[in-house]
Design a protein around this motif. Structure first.
Motif, PDB file in Angstrom:
ATOM      1  N   SER A  21       0.854  -1.179   0.000  1.00 38.91           N
ATOM      2  CA  SER A  21       0.000   0.000   0.000  1.00 38.91           C
ATOM      3  C   SER A  21       0.886   1.224   0.000  1.00 38.91           C
ATOM      4  CB  SER A  21      -0.875   0.033   1.246  1.00 38.91           C
ATOM      5  OG  SER A  21      -1.632  -1.121   1.308  1.00 38.91           O
ATOM      6  N   SER A  22       0.346   2.310  -0.520  1.00 38.97           N
ATOM      7  CA  SER A  22       1.142   3.526  -0.508  1.00 38.97           C
ATOM      8  C   SER A  22       1.202   4.063   0.902  1.00 38.97           C
ATOM      9  CB  SER A  22       0.543   4.558  -1.461  1.00 38.97           C
ATOM     10  OG  SER A  22      -0.781   4.801  -1.130  1.00 38.97           O
ATOM     11  N   SER A  23       2.263   4.708   1.217  1.00 38.81           N
ATOM     12  CA  SER A  23       2.423   5.238   2.557  1.00 38.81           C
ATOM     13  C   SER A  23       3.217   6.526   2.491  1.00 38.81           C
ATOM     14  CB  SER A  23       3.144   4.217   3.434  1.00 38.81           C
ATOM     15  OG  SER A  23       4.426   3.993   2.909  1.00 38.81           O
ATOM     16  N   LEU A  41       3.306   9.047  -4.527  1.00 33.99           N
ATOM     17  CA  LEU A  41       1.853   9.243  -4.571  1.00 33.99           C
ATOM     18  C   LEU A  41       1.223   8.710  -3.295  1.00 33.99           C
ATOM     19  CD1 LEU A  41       0.959   8.115  -8.222  1.00 33.99           C
ATOM     20  CD2 LEU A  41       1.379  10.428  -7.380  1.00 33.99           C
ATOM     21  N   GLN A  42       0.162   9.331  -2.910  1.00 33.18           N
ATOM     22  CA  GLN A  42      -0.575   8.884  -1.731  1.00 33.18           C
ATOM     23  C   GLN A  42      -1.938   8.366  -2.155  1.00 33.18           C
ATOM     24  OE1 GLN A  42       0.761   8.819   1.417  1.00 33.18           O
ATOM     25  NE2 GLN A  42       2.605   9.404   0.284  1.00 33.18           N
ATOM     26  N   SER A  43      -2.398   7.406  -1.403  1.00 36.90           N
ATOM     27  CA  SER A  43      -3.727   6.871  -1.672  1.00 36.90           C
ATOM     28  C   SER A  43      -4.755   8.002  -1.659  1.00 36.90           C
ATOM     29  CB  SER A  43      -4.026   5.828  -0.595  1.00 36.90           C
ATOM     30  OG  SER A  43      -5.266   5.287  -0.816  1.00 36.90           O
ATOM     31  N   GLY A  44      -5.621   8.018  -2.638  1.00 38.37           N
ATOM     32  CA  GLY A  44      -6.646   9.058  -2.710  1.00 38.37           C
ATOM     33  C   GLY A  44      -6.236  10.273  -3.522  1.00 38.37           C
ATOM     34  N   GLN A  45      -4.953  10.364  -3.814  1.00 33.88           N
ATOM     35  CA  GLN A  45      -4.463  11.521  -4.573  1.00 33.88           C
ATOM     36  C   GLN A  45      -5.046  11.521  -5.985  1.00 33.88           C
ATOM     37  OE1 GLN A  45      -0.247  11.890  -4.162  1.00 33.88           O
ATOM     38  NE2 GLN A  45      -0.023  13.336  -5.866  1.00 33.88           N
ATOM     39  N   TRP A  88      -7.335  10.601 -12.555  1.00 31.07           N
ATOM     40  CA  TRP A  88      -6.936   9.309 -12.019  1.00 31.07           C
ATOM     41  C   TRP A  88      -6.782   9.398 -10.508  1.00 31.07           C
ATOM     42  CZ3 TRP A  88      -4.095  11.052 -16.516  1.00 31.07           C
ATOM     43  CH2 TRP A  88      -4.526  10.435 -17.687  1.00 31.07           C
ATOM     44  N   LYS A  89      -7.521   8.577  -9.811  1.00 26.91           N
ATOM     45  CA  LYS A  89      -7.482   8.593  -8.355  1.00 26.91           C
ATOM     46  C   LYS A  89      -6.644   7.417  -7.862  1.00 26.91           C
ATOM     47  CE  LYS A  89     -10.475   9.112  -4.389  1.00 26.91           C
ATOM     48  NZ  LYS A  89     -11.841   9.162  -3.905  1.00 26.91           N
ATOM     49  N   VAL A  90      -5.577   7.749  -7.182  1.00 22.41           N
ATOM     50  CA  VAL A  90      -4.625   6.723  -6.756  1.00 22.41           C
ATOM     51  C   VAL A  90      -5.262   5.805  -5.725  1.00 22.41           C
ATOM     52  CG1 VAL A  90      -2.393   6.345  -5.628  1.00 22.41           C
ATOM     53  CG2 VAL A  90      -2.695   8.286  -7.185  1.00 22.41           C
ATOM     54  N   ASN A  91      -5.067   4.532  -5.905  1.00 22.82           N
ATOM     55  CA  ASN A  91      -5.558   3.561  -4.934  1.00 22.82           C
ATOM     56  C   ASN A  91      -4.400   3.096  -4.061  1.00 22.82           C
ATOM     57  OD1 ASN A  91      -7.235   1.751  -3.625  1.00 22.82           O
ATOM     58  ND2 ASN A  91      -6.952   0.148  -5.161  1.00 22.82           N
ATOM     59  N   LYS A  92      -3.601   2.181  -4.557  1.00 20.14           N
ATOM     60  CA  LYS A  92      -2.476   1.719  -3.732  1.00 20.14           C
ATOM     61  C   LYS A  92      -1.293   1.317  -4.598  1.00 20.14           C
ATOM     62  CE  LYS A  92      -4.008  -3.097  -3.409  1.00 20.14           C
ATOM     63  NZ  LYS A  92      -5.064  -3.046  -4.420  1.00 20.14           N
ATOM     64  N   ALA A 107      -4.895   2.683  -9.838  1.00 22.64           N
ATOM     65  CA  ALA A 107      -5.718   3.880  -9.685  1.00 22.64           C
ATOM     66  C   ALA A 107      -7.021   3.687 -10.444  1.00 22.64           C
ATOM     67  CB  ALA A 107      -4.967   5.094 -10.228  1.00 22.64           C
ATOM     68  N   PHE A 108      -7.953   4.568 -10.175  1.00 26.77           N
ATOM     69  CA  PHE A 108      -9.246   4.528 -10.866  1.00 26.77           C
ATOM     70  C   PHE A 108      -9.306   5.669 -11.866  1.00 26.77           C
ATOM     71  CE2 PHE A 108      -9.898   2.766  -6.610  1.00 26.77           C
ATOM     72  CZ  PHE A 108     -10.415   1.515  -6.931  1.00 26.77           C
ATOM     73  N   ASP A 109      -9.823   5.355 -13.018  1.00 26.20           N
ATOM     74  CA  ASP A 109     -10.011   6.393 -14.032  1.00 26.20           C
ATOM     75  C   ASP A 109     -11.413   6.965 -13.866  1.00 26.20           C
ATOM     76  OD1 ASP A 109     -10.321   7.975 -16.218  1.00 26.20           O
ATOM     77  OD2 ASP A 109      -9.496   6.519 -17.650  1.00 26.20           O
ATOM     78  N   LEU A 110     -11.483   8.148 -13.257  1.00 29.00           N
ATOM     79  CA  LEU A 110     -12.793   8.725 -12.937  1.00 29.00           C
ATOM     80  C   LEU A 110     -13.554   9.124 -14.196  1.00 29.00           C
ATOM     81  CD1 LEU A 110     -11.843  10.960  -9.860  1.00 29.00           C
ATOM     82  CD2 LEU A 110     -12.454   8.529  -9.940  1.00 29.00           C
TER      83      LEU A 110
END
Ligand SMILES: Nc1ncnc2c1ncn2[C@@H]1O[C@H](COP(=O)(O)OP(=O)(O)OP(=O)(O)O)[C@@H](O)[C@H]1O
Length: 646
Positions: free
Chosen positions: A3-5, A10-14, A20-24, A37-40
């Motif tokens: 997981s990102s930390s 990049l941080q989760s949620g960025q 693109w919303k970063v997941n992990k 990440a998710f492609d919004l």
């Protein structure tokens, strides 16, 4: 998977570019970190984002972008969605794949695959390597963690090639094999690198395939004899002395064809991909394996979970045999699984699977070459009509090249007509028009309305009329009688202009004194602007011309280049010889809207290089010299490379 930390790029949620919303974090290697990440903007489709710190000493993401773009449409390449950069990081967005082959092998109870799985993977990897070679690049880091299975129902049995950060062009712009450097730095990963790399020699296509061969041995045997050896040179020696019969002990004997063929190849030789593929397929067909059969992991490795596994004897017959190498791998627990793509300098259990970049650190095996030569400086490309691009780049507009050449030829023949905008040139053999040629093209797409206008300044000035003596700005050959020159119509005061419609081009040559600011607005003429996910692409035929813009069209944040005066664009490894002097930043968002036009000239043109536009120079040698400079500086430019052959 990690997981990102804190501390990661990049941080989760960025959110990146509000899209693109970063997941992990899903991976990380010597050169970058990979996040899912998710492609919004696309139904939350899962994507992979590879990021590289903008402070990283070795920036490889540009190369990845360049190669991945060229690979679009190939079966074993990830989809390219976008790229960009800001002051903190460079990023590349691509399709998200499933597990990599290194992890899948380690998850196997015996760290090996069945012959069926290993050889079917081998076929796909071979085809992936063939694809990258077909676009003129070597991968140079072929290893299991650089291949991943697809993650959707339709792609789960497709192998995808990852990580083009160490790729290198082996063809020049003419499609010829580039001359090998006498010394090249080690590139790749020690465990899988070919002997050529260990010797710091120029790698060729057969070396990518040698790495595939080592992968196959590891897939089948569960390990390679040099797995625990840390010393790169020692590993190189072991490989050089390796007995292929021993390496392939207990495996189908046909596999010996692979190293036998590869050993017969030198740097410039074409590998016989069909022979290699057929070797693998013959074994599979003898075993009645169907390419659509489930892979080992789909069977939960139950097919190979015992102390024995089904395989074939050296004559290819299917049998069950005990593995002789189990002790060599039994200490490899799952805790070691994530190590192989971590930072290359830490030497863990699996560190020899890490990508090496021993530049300036590792002396070559059997070599007295010194470190300063071990770089990736390309050989000087020679620009000519790039026939080799035709099949690979589809719509490269050779008609554009021909049209320009025709215009130049017309000018060279002394025609003065609307076609060449009144330019009269001597038909003398010394005429400069006969010594330049237009060498690349703008891929302008096929549909109507994709017109692109490009302005090229050849550095000519409006002519002075004069009754005697040389006339500044006329295009003429030295030695043309003055009287003849005096009657020549003046060159147009506008910059030379190429107007390219969908499938045709008009060249006009003129001159204009351009203040520095005007000159510098021309950087965007790298005929390269494809939007992420766009339905059309424009490409110039030369890699070098595209390189500086690798990130520009999708970058949404501050450009890396300084905004003020005469900034020097960092030279790309592919373009060392032609630093680009700029006096303004690159235009961000250089996507060319349909039907719009762009204006520009080679970024290489700068008053600094050309010494400005001197007032009323004496025609002849001076002009010739200046033109030569300007033509040379046009090399690698976006719209065309003029080659002056003096
Ligand atoms: N598109 C992707 N989809 C899913 N996972 C990916 C993707 N790209 C990379 N990965 C994962 O991240 C890992 C590291 O990626 P990559 O090899 O590109 O990074 P790297 O820094 O160049 O690594 P190395 O230095 O080991 O070569 C891969 O082994 C893979 O597991």
């Amino acid at each position: 998977m990690t997981s990102s930390s804190e501390g990661e790029i990049l941080q989760s949620g960025q959110l990146i570019r509000d899209r693109w919303k970063v997941n992990k974090k899903v991976g990380g290697g010597g050169f970058g970190e990979i996040f899912d990440a998710f492609d919004l903007q696309n139904h939350n489709e899962r994507v992979a984002i590879k990021v590289e710190s903008s402070k990283a000493t070795k920036q490889v993401l540009k190369m990845e972008v360049a190669v991945l773009r060229r690979l679009q449409g190939k079966k074993h390449a990830c989809k390219f969605y976008g790229c960009g950069r800001n002051d903190k990081f460079n990023y590349l967005v691509m399709s998200l794949q499933g597990k990599n082959l290194a992890d899948l092998r380690r998850e196997s109870p015996r760290q090996c695959f069945s012959v069926s799985t290993a050889l079917r993977l081998g076929v796909q990897i071979l085809l992936g390597i063939k694809e990258i070679h077909s676009i003129g690049f070597l991968h140079r880091d072929i290893k299991p963690s650089n291949f991943a299975m697809g993650r959707t129902p339709t792609t789960m049995r497709v192998v995808y090639m990852l990580d083009f950060g160490l790729a290198r062009q082996y063809l020049n712009a003419k499609g010829e094999i580039r001359s090998p450097r006498s010394a090249a730095g080690f590139r790749g990963t020690v465990r899988y690198a070919a002997v050529t790399a260990h010797k710091n020699k120029e790698m060729g296509r057969q070396d990518d395939l040698f790495s595939l061969f080592y992968m196959l041995v590891e897939f089948l045997q569960g390990s390679l004899p040099w797995r625990k050896i840390k010393d790169k040179d020692e590993v190189g020696r072991m490989k050089e002395e390796a007995d292929f019969d021993v390496l392939l002990e207990g495996c189908p004997s046909d596999l010996l064809n692979i190293p036998a063929h590869l050993k017969s190849l030198g740097y410039p030789d074409d590998p016989d991909y069909d022979l290699l593929e057929q070797t693998l397929r013959n074994i599979l067909s003898r075993m009645n394996v169907n390419m659509d059969d489930p892979y080992d992991w789909e069977l939960n490795y139950e097919n190979i979970s015992g102390r024995s596994r089904t395989t074939t004897t050296t004559n290819g017959n299917v049998s069950t045999r005990m593995k002789s190498h189990t002790t060599a791998v039994k200490d490899r627990g799952p805790e070691n699984r994530a190590l192989d793509t971590q930072a290359p300098l830490t030497m863990g259990e699996d560190d020899d699977e890490q990508t090496g970049n021993c530049l300036f650190r590792c002396p070559p095996m059997n070599s007295t070459h010194t470190a300063e030569k071990h770089d990736d400086k390309p050989d000087k490309p020679k620009y000519k009509r790039q026939e080799f691009m035709r099949p690979k780049y589809g719509a490269v507009s050779f008609d554009v090249i021909d049209a320009v050449n025709a215009r130049l030829a017309a000018a060279a023949n002394g025609e003065s007509s609307p076609k060449n905008n009144g330019v009269v040139a001597s038909s003398s053999n010394n005429d400069f028009f006969q010594r330049i040629r237009y060498d690349t093209s703008v891929d302008n797409g096929k549909s109507a309305g994709n017109n692109v206008d490009v302005t090229i300044d050849l550095g000519l000035r409006p002519s002075r009329t004069s009754d005697s003596g040389p006339v500044g700005g006329s295009i003429t050959a030295p030695g043309t009688p003055a009287a003849q020159r005096a009657q020549r119509p003046p060159l147009q005061a506008e910059p030379a202009r190429i107007s390219k419609s969908n499938r045709s081009i008009t060249l006009s040559v003129g001159g204009k004194r351009l203040p520095p600011t005007t000159v510098t607005t021309r950087r965007d003429t790298h005929a390269f602007a494809d939007g992420s996910g766009s339905t059309y692409q424009r490409t110039a035929a030369t890699t070098a011309s595209k390189w500086p813009d690798s990130f520009d069209e999708t970058a949404d944040e501050d450009p890396i280049l300084p905004i003020d005066g005469a900034a020097v664009v960092p030279r790309s490894p592919m373009n060392h010889r032609f630093p680009r002097n700029l006096a303004s930043p690159p235009q961000q968002g250089c996507e060319i809207p349909r039907g719009k036009s762009i204006r520009g000239i080679s970024p290489g043109i700068s008053p600094g290089i050309c010494g400005g536009y001197p007032p009323a120079p004496t025609f002849g040698f001076f002009w010739s010299l200046m033109l030569r400079y300007r033509i040379i500086s046009l090399k690698n430019s976006f719209v065309g490379n003029f080659l002056q052959r003096f």
